[in-house]
Design a protein around this motif. Structure first.
Motif, mmCIF file in Angstrom:
data_model
loop_
_atom_site.group_PDB
_atom_site.id
_atom_site.type_symbol
_atom_site.label_atom_id
_atom_site.label_comp_id
_atom_site.label_asym_id
_atom_site.label_seq_id
_atom_site.Cartn_x
_atom_site.Cartn_y
_atom_site.Cartn_z
ATOM 1 N N UNK A 167 0.824 -1.203 0.000
ATOM 2 C CA UNK A 167 0.000 0.000 0.000
ATOM 3 C C UNK A 167 0.864 1.262 0.000
ATOM 4 N N UNK A 168 1.954 1.234 0.746
ATOM 5 C CA UNK A 168 2.888 2.368 0.717
ATOM 6 C C UNK A 168 3.470 2.550 -0.679
ATOM 7 N N UNK A 169 3.867 1.457 -1.307
ATOM 8 C CA UNK A 169 4.463 1.534 -2.636
ATOM 9 C C UNK A 169 3.467 2.072 -3.663
ATOM 10 N N UNK A 170 2.227 1.658 -3.543
ATOM 11 C CA UNK A 170 1.218 2.038 -4.533
ATOM 12 C C UNK A 170 0.728 3.478 -4.329
ATOM 13 N N UNK A 171 0.475 3.863 -3.094
ATOM 14 C CA UNK A 171 -0.157 5.153 -2.842
ATOM 15 C C UNK A 171 0.798 6.253 -2.381
ATOM 16 N N UNK A 182 -4.204 6.032 1.006
ATOM 17 C CA UNK A 182 -3.346 5.148 1.791
ATOM 18 C C UNK A 182 -3.909 4.934 3.194
ATOM 19 N N UNK A 183 -4.298 6.014 3.848
ATOM 20 C CA UNK A 183 -4.818 5.897 5.206
ATOM 21 C C UNK A 183 -6.115 5.090 5.236
ATOM 22 N N UNK A 184 -6.972 5.288 4.256
ATOM 23 C CA UNK A 184 -8.225 4.539 4.192
ATOM 24 C C UNK A 184 -7.973 3.057 3.940
ATOM 25 N N UNK A 185 -7.112 2.759 2.970
ATOM 26 C CA UNK A 185 -6.818 1.353 2.650
ATOM 27 C C UNK A 185 -6.089 0.659 3.805
ATOM 28 N N UNK A 186 -5.182 1.373 4.463
ATOM 29 C CA UNK A 186 -4.455 0.759 5.582
ATOM 30 C C UNK A 186 -5.379 0.522 6.773
ATOM 31 N N UNK A 187 -6.351 1.409 6.979
ATOM 32 C CA UNK A 187 -7.330 1.208 8.052
ATOM 33 C C UNK A 187 -8.189 -0.025 7.774
ATOM 34 N N UNK A 188 -8.633 -0.171 6.520
ATOM 35 C CA UNK A 188 -9.430 -1.347 6.146
ATOM 36 C C UNK A 188 -8.612 -2.635 6.325
ATOM 37 N N UNK A 189 -7.355 -2.584 5.914
ATOM 38 C CA UNK A 189 -6.491 -3.765 6.065
ATOM 39 C C UNK A 189 -6.298 -4.094 7.537
ATOM 40 N N UNK A 190 -6.077 -3.070 8.349
ATOM 41 C CA UNK A 190 -5.900 -3.298 9.794
ATOM 42 C C UNK A 190 -7.134 -3.964 10.381
#
Length: 142
Positions: free
Chosen positions: A46-50, A62-70
């Motif tokens: 996610x860091x690499x992509x966003x 990034x923050x939204x996708x990382x929250x969903x992943x968490x």
């Protein structure tokens, strides 16, 4: 390119496992190791992509996708349902495969690396949040 990994006699599945789990065969890992390593691999992707892009950094995405992943991985640690476990694992393995980047193994500290200069300086607002769960009691990241 993918040819580098084939010269090393790795199948694409093994290469994807290396990016996701840091081992060629994740069946040797415990359930907890598999979950936490895949979570770390997902965050890296996610860091690499966003974020680690030359143009169009998208903090909110990034923050939204990382929250969903968490949330998914925290639920995965607690679930006893084998179908939910396999479905979530497959979802994030496919995410890592979808955004395969052949140069991801390059070192960002090398002066002529394509990753040089892509480190991000976060503002105070972002630093006050804990989107990826680093400071939570049940750590997914150690």
């Amino acid at each position: 390119s993918k040819a580098y990994y084939y010269v090393k006699n790795f199948s694409f599945k093994e290469v994807n496992n290396l990016f996701a789990y840091q081992v060629k065969d994740p069946s040797i890992l415990t359930r907890h190791q598999r979950i936490t390593r895949l979570y770390k691999g997902t965050l890296r992707k996610l860091l690499a992509v966003h974020m680690f892009t030359v143009r169009n950094r998208n903090y909110d995405k990034f923050l939204d996708e990382s929250r969903k992943a968490r949330e998914d991985f925290e639920a995965l640690l607690k679930t006893k349902d084998p179908l939910e476990y396999e479905a979530t694992i497959e979802k994030y393995e496919l995410l890592i495969e979808k955004y395969f980047e052949p140069d991801a193994s390059l070192n960002q500290a090398r002066a002529y690396s394509n990753l040089n200069g892509k480190l991000i300086l976060y503002g105070d607002k972002v630093l006050e949040s804990d989107n990826i769960g680093y400071y939570s009691k049940e750590k997914l990241i150690t």
